[in-house]
Design a protein around this motif. Structure first.
Motif, PDB file in Angstrom:
ATOM      1  N   MET A  62       0.851  -1.164   0.000  1.00  0.00           N
ATOM      2  CA  MET A  62       0.000   0.000   0.000  1.00  0.00           C
ATOM      3  C   MET A  62       0.909   1.243   0.000  1.00  0.00           C
ATOM      4  SD  MET A  62      -3.046   1.126   2.647  1.00  0.00           S
ATOM      5  CE  MET A  62      -3.191  -0.482   3.301  1.00  0.00           C
ATOM      6  N   TYR A  63       0.721   2.096  -0.940  1.00  0.00           N
ATOM      7  CA  TYR A  63       1.536   3.293  -1.066  1.00  0.00           C
ATOM      8  C   TYR A  63       0.667   4.536  -0.963  1.00  0.00           C
ATOM      9  CZ  TYR A  63       4.995   0.042  -2.760  1.00  0.00           C
ATOM     10  OH  TYR A  63       5.874  -0.985  -2.844  1.00  0.00           O
ATOM     11  N   GLY A  64       1.280   5.632  -0.655  1.00  0.00           N
ATOM     12  CA  GLY A  64       0.563   6.895  -0.610  1.00  0.00           C
ATOM     13  C   GLY A  64       0.125   7.282   0.778  1.00  0.00           C
ATOM     14  N   ARG A  65      -0.842   8.157   0.835  1.00  0.00           N
ATOM     15  CA  ARG A  65      -1.280   8.725   2.114  1.00  0.00           C
ATOM     16  C   ARG A  65      -2.053   7.754   2.989  1.00  0.00           C
ATOM     17  NH1 ARG A  65      -2.465  15.067   1.247  1.00  0.00           N
ATOM     18  NH2 ARG A  65      -0.519  15.461   0.146  1.00  0.00           N
ATOM     19  N   ASN A  66      -2.484   6.643   2.445  1.00  0.00           N
ATOM     20  CA  ASN A  66      -3.189   5.639   3.253  1.00  0.00           C
ATOM     21  C   ASN A  66      -2.247   4.598   3.824  1.00  0.00           C
ATOM     22  OD1 ASN A  66      -5.719   6.765   2.854  1.00  0.00           O
ATOM     23  ND2 ASN A  66      -5.963   5.731   0.915  1.00  0.00           N
ATOM     24  N   SER A  67      -0.958   4.708   3.548  1.00  0.00           N
ATOM     25  CA  SER A  67      -0.005   3.705   4.027  1.00  0.00           C
ATOM     26  C   SER A  67       0.358   3.955   5.486  1.00  0.00           C
ATOM     27  CB  SER A  67       1.260   3.716   3.177  1.00  0.00           C
ATOM     28  OG  SER A  67       2.007   4.886   3.411  1.00  0.00           O
ATOM     29  N   PHE A  68       0.804   2.887   6.152  1.00  0.00           N
ATOM     30  CA  PHE A  68       1.231   2.999   7.536  1.00  0.00           C
ATOM     31  C   PHE A  68       2.446   3.910   7.642  1.00  0.00           C
ATOM     32  CE2 PHE A  68       4.024   1.663  10.989  1.00  0.00           C
ATOM     33  CZ  PHE A  68       3.184   1.901  12.060  1.00  0.00           C
ATOM     34  N   ARG A  69       3.370   3.783   6.717  1.00  0.00           N
ATOM     35  CA  ARG A  69       4.602   4.585   6.758  1.00  0.00           C
ATOM     36  C   ARG A  69       4.271   6.080   6.739  1.00  0.00           C
ATOM     37  NH1 ARG A  69       9.300   3.188   2.716  1.00  0.00           N
ATOM     38  NH2 ARG A  69       9.814   1.766   4.385  1.00  0.00           N
ATOM     39  N   TYR A  70       3.375   6.487   5.887  1.00  0.00           N
ATOM     40  CA  TYR A  70       2.981   7.897   5.805  1.00  0.00           C
ATOM     41  C   TYR A  70       2.249   8.325   7.080  1.00  0.00           C
ATOM     42  CZ  TYR A  70       0.829  12.220   4.254  1.00  0.00           C
ATOM     43  OH  TYR A  70       0.434  13.526   4.158  1.00  0.00           O
ATOM     44  N   SER A  71       1.315   7.502   7.537  1.00  0.00           N
ATOM     45  CA  SER A  71       0.533   7.844   8.732  1.00  0.00           C
ATOM     46  C   SER A  71       1.408   7.938   9.970  1.00  0.00           C
ATOM     47  CB  SER A  71      -0.559   6.805   8.971  1.00  0.00           C
ATOM     48  OG  SER A  71      -1.472   6.790   7.909  1.00  0.00           O
ATOM     49  N   ALA A  72       2.349   7.001  10.118  1.00  0.00           N
ATOM     50  CA  ALA A  72       3.226   7.007  11.290  1.00  0.00           C
ATOM     51  C   ALA A  72       4.101   8.252  11.303  1.00  0.00           C
ATOM     52  CB  ALA A  72       4.086   5.751  11.308  1.00  0.00           C
ATOM     53  N   ALA A  73       4.653   8.607  10.159  1.00  0.00           N
ATOM     54  CA  ALA A  73       5.492   9.809  10.089  1.00  0.00           C
ATOM     55  C   ALA A  73       4.672  11.063  10.365  1.00  0.00           C
ATOM     56  CB  ALA A  73       6.162   9.897   8.722  1.00  0.00           C
ATOM     57  N   SER A  74       3.468  11.119   9.864  1.00  0.00           N
ATOM     58  CA  SER A  74       2.598  12.280  10.096  1.00  0.00           C
ATOM     59  C   SER A  74       2.242  12.414  11.569  1.00  0.00           C
ATOM     60  CB  SER A  74       1.322  12.166   9.268  1.00  0.00           C
ATOM     61  OG  SER A  74       1.619  12.226   7.904  1.00  0.00           O
ATOM     62  N   MET A  75       1.936  11.275  12.199  1.00  0.00           N
ATOM     63  CA  MET A  75       1.608  11.314  13.618  1.00  0.00           C
ATOM     64  C   MET A  75       2.818  11.745  14.443  1.00  0.00           C
ATOM     65  SD  MET A  75      -0.861   8.224  14.657  1.00  0.00           S
ATOM     66  CE  MET A  75      -0.813   7.002  13.368  1.00  0.00           C
ATOM     67  N   TRP A  76       3.989  11.198  14.139  1.00  0.00           N
ATOM     68  CA  TRP A  76       5.212  11.554  14.860  1.00  0.00           C
ATOM     69  C   TRP A  76       5.487  13.046  14.722  1.00  0.00           C
ATOM     70  CZ3 TRP A  76       8.205   9.679  18.490  1.00  0.00           C
ATOM     71  CH2 TRP A  76       9.445  10.244  18.700  1.00  0.00           C
TER      72      TRP A  76
ATOM     73  N   CYS B  55      -6.862   8.070  11.040  1.00  0.00           N
ATOM     74  CA  CYS B  55      -6.200   6.861  10.558  1.00  0.00           C
ATOM     75  C   CYS B  55      -6.836   5.629  11.226  1.00  0.00           C
ATOM     76  CB  CYS B  55      -4.699   6.909  10.802  1.00  0.00           C
ATOM     77  SG  CYS B  55      -4.213   6.613  12.508  1.00  0.00           S
ATOM     78  N   SER B  56      -6.538   4.467  10.694  1.00  0.00           N
ATOM     79  CA  SER B  56      -7.136   3.237  11.212  1.00  0.00           C
ATOM     80  C   SER B  56      -6.677   2.924  12.633  1.00  0.00           C
ATOM     81  CB  SER B  56      -6.817   2.071  10.274  1.00  0.00           C
ATOM     82  OG  SER B  56      -5.417   1.901  10.184  1.00  0.00           O
ATOM     83  N   ALA B  57      -5.499   3.417  13.043  1.00  0.00           N
ATOM     84  CA  ALA B  57      -5.022   3.160  14.403  1.00  0.00           C
ATOM     85  C   ALA B  57      -5.776   4.006  15.419  1.00  0.00           C
ATOM     86  CB  ALA B  57      -3.532   3.449  14.488  1.00  0.00           C
ATOM     87  N   CYS B  58      -6.221   5.188  15.028  1.00  0.00           N
ATOM     88  CA  CYS B  58      -6.877   6.105  15.960  1.00  0.00           C
ATOM     89  C   CYS B  58      -8.393   5.972  15.987  1.00  0.00           C
ATOM     90  CB  CYS B  58      -6.504   7.547  15.619  1.00  0.00           C
ATOM     91  SG  CYS B  58      -4.751   7.886  15.881  1.00  0.00           S
ATOM     92  N   THR B  59      -8.974   5.496  14.940  1.00  0.00           N
ATOM     93  CA  THR B  59     -10.437   5.384  14.891  1.00  0.00           C
ATOM     94  C   THR B  59     -10.848   4.004  15.345  1.00  0.00           C
ATOM     95  OG1 THR B  59     -10.310   4.768  12.561  1.00  0.00           O
ATOM     96  CG2 THR B  59     -10.741   7.083  13.064  1.00  0.00           C
TER      97      THR B  59
END
Length: 50
Positions: A1-15, A45-49
């Motif tokens: 999964m690439y783009g703004r829905n990816s875990f890598r993007y979400s984790a960096a944004s949250m950090w 994100c899926s981790a927060c909702t």
């Protein structure tokens, strides 16, 4: 999964949205306590909702 829905993007944004003081703690327990108490920006994100 690439783009703004990816875990890598979400984790960096949250950090990056954390206050600088949170990132300075070296103890996991202190960091975890702060995260549990933090009422940061609304995240959809899926981790927060849960």
């Amino acid at each position: 999964m690439y783009g703004r829905n990816s875990f890598r993007y979400s984790a960096a944004s949250m950090w990056n949205s954390l206050p600088d003081t949170f990132r300075q703690y070296s103890s996991y327990n202190q960091f975890r306590f702060l995260i549990d108490q933090w009422n940061g920006p609304d995240c959809n994100c899926s981790a927060c909702t849960r």
